[in-house]
Motif scaffolding. Structure first.
Motif, short mmCIF file in Angstrom:
data_model
loop_
_atom_site.label_atom_id
_atom_site.label_comp_id
_atom_site.label_asym_id
_atom_site.label_seq_id
_atom_site.Cartn_x
_atom_site.Cartn_y
_atom_site.Cartn_z
N ARG A 378 -14.37 -61.59 26.82
CA ARG A 378 -14.08 -60.40 26.03
C ARG A 378 -15.33 -59.51 25.93
O ARG A 378 -15.25 -58.29 26.04
CB ARG A 378 -13.63 -60.78 24.62
CG ARG A 378 -12.31 -61.48 24.54
CD ARG A 378 -11.85 -61.56 23.09
NE ARG A 378 -10.88 -62.62 22.87
CZ ARG A 378 -10.29 -62.87 21.71
NH1 ARG A 378 -10.59 -62.13 20.65
NH2 ARG A 378 -9.41 -63.86 21.58
N SER A 379 -16.48 -60.17 25.72
CA SER A 379 -17.73 -59.42 25.61
C SER A 379 -18.05 -58.70 26.91
O SER A 379 -18.40 -57.52 26.91
CB SER A 379 -18.87 -60.37 25.23
OG SER A 379 -20.10 -59.69 25.18
N GLU A 380 -17.89 -59.42 28.03
CA GLU A 380 -18.20 -58.83 29.34
C GLU A 380 -17.28 -57.66 29.66
O GLU A 380 -17.69 -56.69 30.30
CB GLU A 380 -18.09 -59.90 30.42
CG GLU A 380 -19.19 -60.95 30.35
CD GLU A 380 -18.98 -62.08 31.34
OE1 GLU A 380 -17.94 -62.05 32.06
OE2 GLU A 380 -19.84 -62.98 31.40
N PHE A 384 -15.38 -56.09 22.58
CA PHE A 384 -16.01 -56.05 21.26
C PHE A 384 -16.47 -54.64 20.89
O PHE A 384 -16.84 -54.39 19.74
CB PHE A 384 -17.20 -56.99 21.20
CG PHE A 384 -16.83 -58.45 21.31
CD1 PHE A 384 -15.57 -58.90 20.96
CD2 PHE A 384 -17.75 -59.38 21.77
CE1 PHE A 384 -15.23 -60.24 21.07
CE2 PHE A 384 -17.42 -60.72 21.87
CZ PHE A 384 -16.16 -61.15 21.52
N PHE A 385 -16.44 -53.73 21.86
CA PHE A 385 -17.00 -52.40 21.62
C PHE A 385 -16.02 -51.26 21.86
O PHE A 385 -16.30 -50.13 21.52
CB PHE A 385 -18.24 -52.21 22.51
CG PHE A 385 -19.24 -53.31 22.37
CD1 PHE A 385 -20.08 -53.36 21.27
CD2 PHE A 385 -19.32 -54.33 23.31
CE1 PHE A 385 -20.99 -54.39 21.11
CE2 PHE A 385 -20.23 -55.36 23.16
CZ PHE A 385 -21.06 -55.40 22.06
N SER A 386 -14.86 -51.55 22.43
CA SER A 386 -13.88 -50.50 22.72
C SER A 386 -12.47 -51.04 22.59
O SER A 386 -12.12 -52.05 23.22
CB SER A 386 -14.09 -49.95 24.13
OG SER A 386 -13.03 -49.08 24.50
N ALA A 387 -11.66 -50.34 21.81
CA ALA A 387 -10.26 -50.76 21.63
C ALA A 387 -9.50 -50.67 22.94
O ALA A 387 -8.56 -51.44 23.18
CB ALA A 387 -9.59 -49.89 20.58
N SER A 419 -15.79 -51.63 16.24
CA SER A 419 -16.61 -52.31 17.24
C SER A 419 -17.66 -53.20 16.58
O SER A 419 -18.04 -52.98 15.43
CB SER A 419 -17.30 -51.29 18.15
OG SER A 419 -18.25 -50.54 17.43
N ARG A 420 -18.12 -54.17 17.33
CA ARG A 420 -19.21 -55.03 16.87
C ARG A 420 -20.49 -54.20 16.81
O ARG A 420 -20.82 -53.47 17.74
CB ARG A 420 -19.39 -56.22 17.81
CG ARG A 420 -20.52 -57.15 17.40
CD ARG A 420 -20.76 -58.24 18.45
NE ARG A 420 -19.86 -59.37 18.30
CZ ARG A 420 -19.93 -60.46 19.04
NH1 ARG A 420 -20.83 -60.56 20.00
NH2 ARG A 420 -19.08 -61.46 18.84
N GLU A 530 -20.01 -51.70 8.43
CA GLU A 530 -19.16 -50.68 9.05
C GLU A 530 -17.67 -51.01 8.92
O GLU A 530 -16.83 -50.11 8.78
CB GLU A 530 -19.52 -50.52 10.54
CG GLU A 530 -20.91 -49.96 10.77
CD GLU A 530 -21.09 -48.58 10.14
OE1 GLU A 530 -20.13 -47.77 10.16
OE2 GLU A 530 -22.18 -48.32 9.59
N MET A 531 -17.32 -52.29 8.97
CA MET A 531 -15.91 -52.65 8.86
C MET A 531 -15.40 -52.41 7.44
O MET A 531 -14.26 -51.97 7.24
CB MET A 531 -15.70 -54.09 9.30
CG MET A 531 -14.29 -54.36 9.80
SD MET A 531 -14.02 -56.06 10.39
CE MET A 531 -14.88 -56.01 11.95
N LEU A 532 -16.25 -52.69 6.47
CA LEU A 532 -15.86 -52.43 5.08
C LEU A 532 -15.74 -50.93 4.82
O LEU A 532 -14.83 -50.48 4.11
CB LEU A 532 -16.88 -53.06 4.13
CG LEU A 532 -16.54 -53.06 2.64
CD1 LEU A 532 -15.17 -53.68 2.38
CD2 LEU A 532 -17.61 -53.78 1.84
N LYS A 533 -16.62 -50.14 5.43
CA LYS A 533 -16.51 -48.68 5.32
C LYS A 533 -15.19 -48.20 5.92
O LYS A 533 -14.54 -47.31 5.36
CB LYS A 533 -17.69 -48.02 6.04
CG LYS A 533 -19.03 -48.19 5.36
CD LYS A 533 -20.13 -47.54 6.18
CE LYS A 533 -21.52 -47.78 5.58
NZ LYS A 533 -22.59 -47.18 6.43
N ALA A 534 -14.81 -48.80 7.06
CA ALA A 534 -13.54 -48.43 7.69
C ALA A 534 -12.37 -48.76 6.77
O ALA A 534 -11.40 -47.98 6.67
CB ALA A 534 -13.39 -49.15 9.02
#
Length: 547
Positions: A378-380, A384-387, A419-420, A530-534
């Motif tokens: 998933r990372s590769e 983790f960075f793009s839906a 994203s992470r 950032e996730m809590l802000k979202a």
């Protein structure tokens, strides 16, 4: 009369064979009830006993047949699925302590594949999380003990990582993105049975926040006490944080889901080969928070029972799911105690959530490396960075009760992707974490300034206290004294994160909460989460679900 001399193996063989017989005949008869199947198992177990007897009697070198039998059982089970497992007696006892009595250790949920220990998730609030161990890290070595290779087993891992609180574990970690192993020093601590890390009302006076790190025996009681307390304080909307929660007791998880879902509909059901392993769990009573906007936070460390809670709430359009795709564990294991105190954890069915979707991600029988390495894939692939990198199979499309499209066959895909955050990660930061300098400095500062800090209301500390450059210089000096080279570029990248961690650790040390809560810690780090802000920016969407 000549005495009959039996070898130790001959004396022990009933116990060894019992493992295969109990795991085969008894389970087969109890769960499957097929006489032909039982006959096949008897033939196979007789062959197993016959081969072990020949090895014990005639093999050229001495052999530990107990270990050989256990090795054979372990390899046999690997041909089934990634979660069916055999635990020798001591390991079964140790494993249960995580959900029941607590233990002293480094605080990680791990899996072993390809002769390597991989961190599934560091337990929230535990010593490994505090020094910066992450999901997906490979533990290569601990206290000069090699944790790779054919000699690796759960007993060796437990014996190496667990120990008396206050003692050190020096680890070498392989992390994706770093060419050389990272070194961490983790101070063993009590890993408590408390499973709710935080339960507090946020600054707006209407938003509650509850973080659950796993589903243990006491989770529902802890959660319910926190939920009722927040409602009495005026909470009208809630953030339920299940990030990094590896699961646990299903009944505790469904009881929590029931507090949010009205009616008496199905929360989760199981389906297996034998109808006797099929069951349905329903919402059964009027919950404490059946109305009011609800947001659930998840990530790739959220597994099993966490996925059932978040998936059921998504299926009933009761909660907006925010974060990243969850782990994808939807296989049901029955713990079966064997005659010598060992345990077989046999996969007997699959979990399905209300829409009918399975959350189990694909696997190839016998290929554990591919299964547990899937997070690295998933990372590769950038997930983790793009839906847009999430590859859901259109064949696994389902609908929520309100008609929204959701996906099965590989975890819970969030409604809102976040994203992470790796903007603060640097080699310098990892080296500071690895030597425990940040935590030690925060504790020293707390002790040296306890009188002054105790006179300050927490809300004043939260708003006005700053980790100064002078304080950071002390951390830099401590690092240099341990051979950590100051790198200006890395420091600039990680500075604000270090400041936030130091402040949060000071808060935890001074403003201690009861019942295992770390509210002061999470109130501080929540400022930059950032996730809590979202979550805070999507409550209107959460309010309109199902309308």
């Amino acid at each position: 009369m000549q005495k009959i001399k039996n070898s130790k193996f001959t004396i022990r063989i009933p116990i060894i064979v019992a493992i295969t017989l109990v795991a085969g005949i008894q389970i087969g008869a109890k769960f499957f009830g097929n006489q032909n199947m039982v006959g096949d198992v008897i033939k196979s177990s007789s062959k197993f006993k016959e081969i072990l007897t020949y090895i014990d009697r005639s093999y050229v070198d001495p052999v530990d047949t107990d270990s050989l039998a256990e090795y054979g059982i372990t390899k046999m089970l690997e041909k089934l699925d990634p979660h069916t497992a055999y635990l020798p007696a001591k390991e079964a006892q140790l494993a249960m302590s995580e959900l029941q009595n607590g233990f002293d250790g480094i605080g990680v949920e791990f899996n072993v594949f390809n002769d390597t220990v991989y961190v599934v998730t560091p337990l929230s609030g535990g010593p490994s999380e505090e020094v910066g161990i992450l999901s997906g890290d490979a533990i290569l070595e601990a206290n000069d003990v090699d944790l790779t290779g054919e000699q690796l087993n759960t007993r060796l891992i437990f014996n190496t990582l667990r120990g008396e609180r206050g003692t050190e574990v020096k680890m070498k970690i392989k992390r994706k993105g770093f060419k050389e192993p990272l070194e961490f020093t983790v101070l063993r601590d009590k890993i408590p049975t408390y499973s709710v890390d935080a339960s507090y009302l946020m600054e707006d006076g209407i938003t509650g926040y509850i973080k659950i790190n796993r589903f243990s025996e006491t989770t529902y009681d802890e959660f319910l006490a926190g939920l009722k307390g927040l409602k009495s304080e005026g909470m009208t909307q809630l953030v339920l944080d299940l990030r990094g929660n590896p699961g646990g007791y299903l009944e505790r998880a469904t009881a929590i889901a029931d507090e949010f879902i009205s009616g008496n509909d199905v929360l989760v059901y199981t389906d297996g080969k034998d109808d006797r392993n099929d069951r349905k769990m329903y919402a059964r009573h009027k919950g404490v928070f059946e109305k009011g906007a609800l947001v659930v936070l998840v990530d790739e460390g959220s597994a099993s029972a966490s996925e059932i809670v978040s998936g059921a709430l998504q299926d009933y359009d009761r909660a907006l799911i925010i974060g990243r795709r969850t782990f994808g564990k939807g296989l049901v294991q029955a713990p079966i105690s064997l005659s010598d105190g060992s345990e077989l954890r046999l996969t007997i069915s699959r979990y399905y959530i209300p829409s009918g979707r399975s959350i189990q991600k694909p696997y190839t029988s016998g290929d554990l490396q591919d299964y547990y390495g899937e997070l690295n894939e998933r990372s590769e692939h950038g997930e983790f960075f793009s839906a847009d990198s999430i590859k859901n199979d259109v064949k696994n499309q389902y609908k929520t009760m309100g008609g929204r499209t959701v996906y099965g066959g590989g975890g819970i895909t969030p409604d809102v992707f976040v994203s992470r955050d790796t903007t603060h990660i640097s080699r310098y930061l990892m080296e500071l974490y690895g030597t425990n300098i940040i935590r030690e400095y925060a504790l020293e500062y707390s002790n040296d300034n306890a009188d002054k800090l105790n006179k300050m209301p927490f809300n004043s500390f939260l708003k006005s206290f700053n980790v100064t450059d002078a304080m950071l210089k002390e951390i830099i000096k401590k690092g240099e004294s341990l051979g950590i080279e100051y790198v200006a570029k890395d420091y600039a990248k990680s500075k604000s994160f270090i400041q936030g961690q130091v402040k949060a650790l000071i808060a935890r040390s001074i403003w201690k909460d009861t019942n295992g809560l770390s509210n002061s810690f999470y109130k501080v780090i929540g400022k930059d989460d950032e996730m809590l802000k979202a979550a805070m920016s999507h409550f209107e969407e959460a309010k309109n679900l199902g309308k």
